[in-house]
Enzyme design. Structure first.
Site, PDB file in Angstrom:
ATOM      1  N   LYS A  63       0.847  -1.196   0.000  1.00 45.33           N
ATOM      2  CA  LYS A  63       0.000   0.000   0.000  1.00 45.33           C
ATOM      3  C   LYS A  63       0.884   1.248   0.000  1.00 45.33           C
ATOM      4  O   LYS A  63       1.898   1.285   0.722  1.00 45.33           O
ATOM      5  CB  LYS A  63      -0.899  -0.030   1.242  1.00 45.33           C
ATOM      6  CG  LYS A  63      -1.920   1.083   1.319  1.00 45.33           C
ATOM      7  CD  LYS A  63      -2.880   0.859   2.486  1.00 45.33           C
ATOM      8  CE  LYS A  63      -3.943   1.927   2.569  1.00 45.33           C
ATOM      9  NZ  LYS A  63      -4.957   1.642   3.586  1.00 45.33           N
ATOM     10  N   SER A  99      -9.905   1.798   2.437  1.00 48.92           N
ATOM     11  CA  SER A  99      -8.988   2.563   1.617  1.00 48.92           C
ATOM     12  C   SER A  99      -7.997   1.704   0.832  1.00 48.92           C
ATOM     13  O   SER A  99      -7.412   2.193  -0.128  1.00 48.92           O
ATOM     14  CB  SER A  99      -8.211   3.545   2.491  1.00 48.92           C
ATOM     15  OG  SER A  99      -7.376   2.857   3.407  1.00 48.92           O
ATOM     16  N   SER A 136     -10.116  -0.672   6.402  1.00 51.87           N
ATOM     17  CA  SER A 136      -9.463  -0.524   5.098  1.00 51.87           C
ATOM     18  C   SER A 136      -8.880  -1.791   4.490  1.00 51.87           C
ATOM     19  O   SER A 136      -8.562  -1.802   3.304  1.00 51.87           O
ATOM     20  CB  SER A 136      -8.370   0.528   5.189  1.00 51.87           C
ATOM     21  OG  SER A 136      -8.978   1.783   5.150  1.00 51.87           O
TER      22      SER A 136
HETATM   23  N1  GLN Z   1     -13.350   4.027   5.894  1.00 48.89           N
HETATM   24  C1  GLN Z   1     -12.458   4.238   6.977  1.00 48.89           C
HETATM   25  C2  GLN Z   1     -12.104   5.702   7.067  1.00 48.89           C
HETATM   26  O1  GLN Z   1     -12.268   6.376   6.098  1.00 48.89           O
HETATM   27  C3  GLN Z   1     -11.283   3.352   6.776  1.00 48.89           C
HETATM   28  C4  GLN Z   1      -9.970   3.886   7.169  1.00 48.89           C
HETATM   29  C5  GLN Z   1      -8.862   2.903   7.239  1.00 48.89           C
HETATM   30  O2  GLN Z   1      -9.063   1.787   7.740  1.00 48.89           O
HETATM   31  N2  GLN Z   1      -7.660   3.321   6.849  1.00 48.89           N
HETATM   32  O3  GLN Z   1     -11.685   6.174   8.070  1.00 48.89           O
END
Ligand code: GLN
Length: 475
Positions: free
Chosen positions: A77, A152, A176
């Protein structure tokens, strides 16, 4: 079968028997990336030369005693640092940034002989649930290109599902890893808070951030965890507990285990009935495997999203303060210092990141700290206690990962609240710091993947990996 379609388990067996080389395996992945990256956009940076050089070196060394990750290409990532490689975090403020150091989890995989094939697209600094908050463009779902890949870590999920790499290492603050895994039909593990080192990860919300694997099978997740888990002197939040032999634990029977079905995750407003049906079938499958299924309650679940979206922006606003155009990254050309900060950040962050900084700064301000941040911390304790109580009675929990399958690109893009609500089933485990796994559970009539989420007690990765593995091999 093409080489890039193999799993870690099958690819490493082929490498040891010299049926093919690490170079050939890497070339197969690179060819797939070349063919698909324009459409799916799963990679921000492709490390072709580095990967081929590492694969050539791996071929000289691989023997029967090598680690199973040796010679296997994987994606990272883009919010995770690899020494000497570009790391944008999917935000333009770091467009020109090359990481001077390496995340511990990546260092561990590389010492085991792993091959980095490139950096995966994601929502900027992990903010989002659709991968539409990347300043390098959204990621498309390989199963249906009109749909989002989730977020994400959408680039990681799409790359694994599309066989552009054999597995990926990603980050999960509040879903995410699990939600994109569910949307693209791959397996993904959010480990317990403190299980894996976060050294070298761009921080989002430090009290929730975790690093974990995404792969084609649960067995592969276990293999990766054996390499990356463990204490790291560079990350004071890592625990010193010994790392279990996850792959051996997988093989044990699940007969006699007690699995809880939390009432708050079913029959709720907004859940797609098709998703519920698919998860019900998995609950039946667990019964057939000899698990005892019990109904349980986690009464504070309904407050998880509200608490999460106060805690995360608050910590975000502090962590993102370092990105100001002065210390690193892209600096706006201006006449005075104030404009330098303002313009660098205005151009370098997407809207969602700006929104989080504003909300967080507000929630932490002297007049509102007690009303918001402190209150959210108290709610967090209640949510954690729910899990503590329930794990006195059950070994693990099963729930849907997401209330719905992948949605259309642009469908929720203008509605941040709708996107926040899509985290409804993934945020509670994150807020409580317990491990959770998303395992492919089936597909809807339209052919879209649906994931089942298995949640375990703190440091209970072995339990959920074992259950996930048995669900996977008894389809
Ligand atoms: N959807 C979550 C957010 O926007 C996921 C974030 C994550 O796990 N990095 O905060």
């Amino acid at each position: 079968m093409n080489l890039n379609e193999l799993t870690i388990k099958t690819a490493s067996a082929g490498l040891r028997k010299k049926e093919f080389s690490a170079v050939e395996l890497t070339e197969a992945c690179l060819a797939k990336i070349k063919k698909r990256n324009k459409t799916l956009n799963a990679f921000i940076t492709v490390a072709e030369d580095e990967a081929l050089a590492d694969a050539t070196a791996a071929d000289k060394k691989i023997n029967n005693n090598s680690n199973l990750l040796a010679g296997i290409p994987f994606g990272v990532k883009d919010a995770i640092c690899v020494a000497g490689m570009r790391a944008t975090g999917a935000a333009k403020i770091l467009d020109n940034y090359t990481a001077p150091y390496e995340a511990t989890v990546i260092k561990k995989i590389r010492s085991a002989g792993g091959i980095i094939i490139g950096k995966n697209n994601c929502d900027a600094f992990g903010h989002g649930a659709s991968n539409e908050n990347s300043m390098y463009g959204p990621v498309r779902n390989p199963v249906d290109e009109t749909k989002v890949a989730g977020g994400s870590s959408g680039g990681s999920a799409a790359a694994v599902a599309d066989h552009e790499c054999i597995y990926a290492v990603a980050e999960d603050t509040g879903g995410s890893i699990r939600q994109p895994a569910s949307f693209c039909g791959v397996a993904g593990l959010r480990p317990s808070y403190g299980r894996n080192s976060r050294y070298g990860i761009m921080p989002m919300a430090s009290s929730l951030d975790t690093v974990g694997p995404m792969a084609k099978t649960v067995e592969d997740l276990a293999l990766i965890m054996e390499v990356i888990a463990g204490h790291d002197p560079k990350d004071a939040t890592t625990v010193t507990d010994a790392v279990p032999a996850y792959t051996e634990e997988l093989e044990k029977s699940v007969k006699g285990m007690t699995v809880g079905v939390p009432v708050e995750y079913f029959n709720v407003k907004g859940i797609d009935p098709e998703v519920e049906k698919i998860i019900d079938a998995k609950i039946d499958a667990l019964k057939k495997l000899g698990c005892k299924i019990v109904s349980v309650s986690l009464p504070h679940t309904k407050y998880a999203i509200a608490a999460y979206y106060i805690l995360v922006p608050s910590e975000d606003s502090s962590n993102l303060g370092r990105l100001d155009g002065v210390r690193y990254g892209v600096r706006a050309k201006t006449k005075n210092l104030f404009d330098l900060y303002a313009e660098s950040r205005a151009a370098g962050f997407p809207e969602e990141v700006k929104r989080r900084i504003l909300i967080g700064t507000y929630a932490l301000s002297a007049g509102y700290y007690d009303a918001y941040y402190k209150k959210a911390q108290k709610v967090r304790t209640l949510i954690k206690r729910d899990f503590d109580e329930v794990f006195k009675k059950v070994d693990a929990l099963i729930t849907p990962t997401s209330p719905f399958p992948a949605f259309g690109l642009g469908e929720k893009a203008g509605d941040p609240l709708a996107l926040y609500l899509s985290d409804i089933f993934v945020s509670p485990a994150a807020v409580a710091g317990v491990p959770a796994l998303s395992v492919p559970a089936g597909v809807t009539k339209a052919g879209l993947p649906v994931g089942a989420q298995l949640i375990g007690p703190r440091m209970g990765e072995s339990v959920i990996l074992r259950l996930g593995h048995h669900l996977e091999i008894n389809q």
